[in-house]
Design a protein around this motif. Structure first.
Motif, short mmCIF file in Angstrom:
data_model
loop_
_atom_site.label_atom_id
_atom_site.label_comp_id
_atom_site.label_asym_id
_atom_site.label_seq_id
_atom_site.Cartn_x
_atom_site.Cartn_y
_atom_site.Cartn_z
N HIS A 22 21.85 47.72 -4.82
CA HIS A 22 23.19 47.53 -5.38
C HIS A 22 24.06 48.70 -4.91
CE1 HIS A 22 21.75 44.20 -7.64
NE2 HIS A 22 20.81 44.94 -8.21
N ALA A 23 24.78 48.48 -3.83
CA ALA A 23 25.61 49.55 -3.26
C ALA A 23 26.81 49.83 -4.16
CB ALA A 23 26.07 49.18 -1.85
N LEU A 24 27.38 48.79 -4.76
CA LEU A 24 28.49 48.95 -5.72
C LEU A 24 28.29 47.94 -6.85
CD1 LEU A 24 31.51 49.24 -3.25
CD2 LEU A 24 30.56 51.09 -4.66
N GLY A 41 30.91 61.51 -4.34
CA GLY A 41 29.64 61.09 -4.94
C GLY A 41 28.51 61.52 -4.03
N PRO A 42 27.31 61.63 -4.58
CA PRO A 42 26.16 62.03 -3.77
C PRO A 42 25.89 61.04 -2.64
CG PRO A 42 25.64 62.04 -6.13
CD PRO A 42 26.96 61.39 -5.99
N ASN A 43 25.03 61.40 -1.71
CA ASN A 43 24.68 60.48 -0.61
C ASN A 43 24.21 59.15 -1.17
OD1 ASN A 43 25.21 62.31 1.42
ND2 ASN A 43 23.14 63.14 1.40
N GLY A 44 24.71 58.06 -0.55
CA GLY A 44 24.30 56.73 -0.97
C GLY A 44 25.02 56.23 -2.22
N ALA A 45 26.05 56.95 -2.68
CA ALA A 45 26.75 56.58 -3.92
C ALA A 45 27.56 55.29 -3.76
CB ALA A 45 27.67 57.71 -4.37
N GLY A 46 27.93 54.95 -2.52
CA GLY A 46 28.70 53.73 -2.30
C GLY A 46 30.11 53.97 -1.76
N LYS A 47 30.40 55.19 -1.31
CA LYS A 47 31.76 55.54 -0.89
C LYS A 47 32.21 54.75 0.33
CE LYS A 47 30.45 59.85 -0.39
NZ LYS A 47 29.03 59.78 -0.77
N THR A 48 31.37 54.78 1.38
CA THR A 48 31.75 54.05 2.61
C THR A 48 31.81 52.56 2.34
OG1 THR A 48 30.84 55.77 4.04
CG2 THR A 48 31.08 53.58 5.00
N THR A 49 30.90 52.06 1.50
CA THR A 49 30.93 50.62 1.18
C THR A 49 32.26 50.28 0.50
OG1 THR A 49 28.53 50.65 0.93
CG2 THR A 49 29.69 48.77 -0.01
N1 LIG Z 1 24.65 47.55 5.97
C1 LIG Z 1 23.80 47.98 5.03
N2 LIG Z 1 22.58 47.42 4.90
C2 LIG Z 1 21.73 47.84 3.94
N3 LIG Z 1 22.01 48.81 3.06
C3 LIG Z 1 23.20 49.42 3.16
C4 LIG Z 1 24.16 49.04 4.14
N4 LIG Z 1 25.27 49.81 3.99
C5 LIG Z 1 25.01 50.63 2.96
N5 LIG Z 1 23.78 50.40 2.46
C6 LIG Z 1 23.16 51.07 1.32
O1 LIG Z 1 24.10 51.02 0.25
C7 LIG Z 1 24.11 52.25 -0.46
C8 LIG Z 1 25.51 52.85 -0.42
O2 LIG Z 1 25.76 53.27 0.93
P1 LIG Z 1 27.14 53.97 1.36
O3 LIG Z 1 27.03 54.23 2.83
O4 LIG Z 1 28.27 53.17 0.89
O5 LIG Z 1 27.06 55.34 0.55
P2 LIG Z 1 27.91 56.66 0.76
O6 LIG Z 1 28.28 57.14 -0.59
O7 LIG Z 1 29.01 56.44 1.72
O8 LIG Z 1 26.81 57.62 1.38
P3 LIG Z 1 26.96 58.89 2.37
O9 LIG Z 1 27.65 59.97 1.60
O10 LIG Z 1 25.53 59.25 2.67
O11 LIG Z 1 27.72 58.46 3.58
C9 LIG Z 1 23.05 53.14 0.16
O12 LIG Z 1 21.86 52.96 -0.56
C10 LIG Z 1 22.91 52.56 1.56
O13 LIG Z 1 21.63 52.81 2.09
#
Ligand SMILES: Nc1ncnc2c1ncn2[C@@H]1O[C@H](COP(=O)(O)OP(=O)(O)OP(=O)(O)O)[C@@H](O)[C@H]1O
Length: 251
Positions: A22-24, A41-49
């Motif tokens: 659950h990315a978001l 947010g920490p790594n993997g928090a969902g920011k880029t998503t």
């Molecule tokens: N295309 C994808 N396929 C599978 N999982 C994904 C995909 N994109 C993101 N994720 C997962 O969704 C979650 C959120 O990822 P996202 O890249 O949005 O986090 P983030 O906050 O931007 O992280 P970071 O600070 O490391 O860049 C993570 O667990 C990531 O592994």
């Protein structure tokens, strides 16, 4: 066309899953023109998503993206860009065999400007981005830091009401980062745009942003002004773990 009207971009109840991840999960977020909103947010928090959802690269199910009261959730990325939602990418996507100014002219032409108007706009944006000296340089010959700035300049040439910047200073040294942040701070007043900024350097985020939205594990953890966020116990726990002292501690 730059207007002085206040505009609003909203994410409502955004949900994105990748398989079982659950990315978001149920994230609401509001960005107004004139503001700089930090998304942290920490790594993997969902920011880029979240940036991908707001710019039409990723669908939210359920959930909606609302631009000035209108549901734009079904628009794809190029239509979102035309509607005024621009972004820069972590890797610059420039036309490498064209000059810096030509890269901006192409963006302006795509927005319906004449060639002379696109060139005039491009020169103005290059001056905002402190890149005037690079206008005739081939994009392929830019330094890393200039290439990243040009990629933001090109996003601005689409005349967005909202600019979403995903770690724009990543890989830059301290002086380059400080210079870029000074430029980013000037953008809302120059363009009457709203800026969403993802940045891992907390000191930078606290200095540059009007408000900060914190994600953790795909959920909203907190939102508020920098002073409130940096002393929020839940935010401290997310960044520092259970060792975070309970009182008088800031990020
Ligand atoms: N295309 C994808 N396929 C599978 N999982 C994904 C995909 N994109 C993101 N994720 C997962 O969704 C979650 C959120 O990822 P996202 O890249 O949005 O986090 P983030 O906050 O931007 O992280 P970071 O600070 O490391 O860049 C993570 O667990 C990531 O592994």
């Amino acid at each position: 066309m730059i207007t002085s009207d206040r505009q609003t971009l909203e994410a409502r109840n955004v949900h994105v899953s990748f398989g079982g991840i659950h990315a978001l999960s149920g994230v609401d977020l509001v960005l107004n023109t004139g503001d700089i909103l930090g998304l942290i947010g920490p790594n993997g928090a969902g920011k880029t998503t979240m940036v991908n959802v707001l710019t039409g690269f990723q669908a939210s199910k359920p959930g909606a993206i609302i631009l000035n009261g209108k549901d734009v959730s079904r628009l794809r990325a190029p239509e979102m860009a035309r509607a005024g939602i621009g972004r820069s990418f972590q890797a610059a996507r420039l036309f490498r065999n064209l000059t810096v100014l030509e890269n901006l002219i192409i963006a302006g032409l795509g927005m319906g400007l004449s060639k002379s108007a696109a060139a005039a706009q491009g020169r103005e944006i290059l001056s905002w981005m402190e890149l005037e000296g690079h206008s005739e340089q081939l994009a392929s010959s830019l330094s890393y830091s200039s290439e990243r700035r040009v990629s933001i300049a090109r996003a601005l040439a689409l005349n967005p009401a909202f600019v979403l910047l995903d770690e724009p200073a990543s890989g830059m040294n301290e002086a380059e980062c400080a210079a870029l942040m000074r430029i980013i701070t000037s953008l809302p007043a120059r363009m009457n745009c709203g800026v969403l900024l993802i940045e891992h350097n907390m000191q930078v985020i606290m200095e540059v942003c009007d408000r900060i939205h914190v994600l953790d594990g795909g959920r909203s953890l907190a939102e508020g002004c920098p002073d409130k966020i940096k002393s929020n116990p839940a935010v401290l726990r997310a960044y520092l773990g259970d060792d975070a002292p309970q009182t008088e501690r800031t990020i």
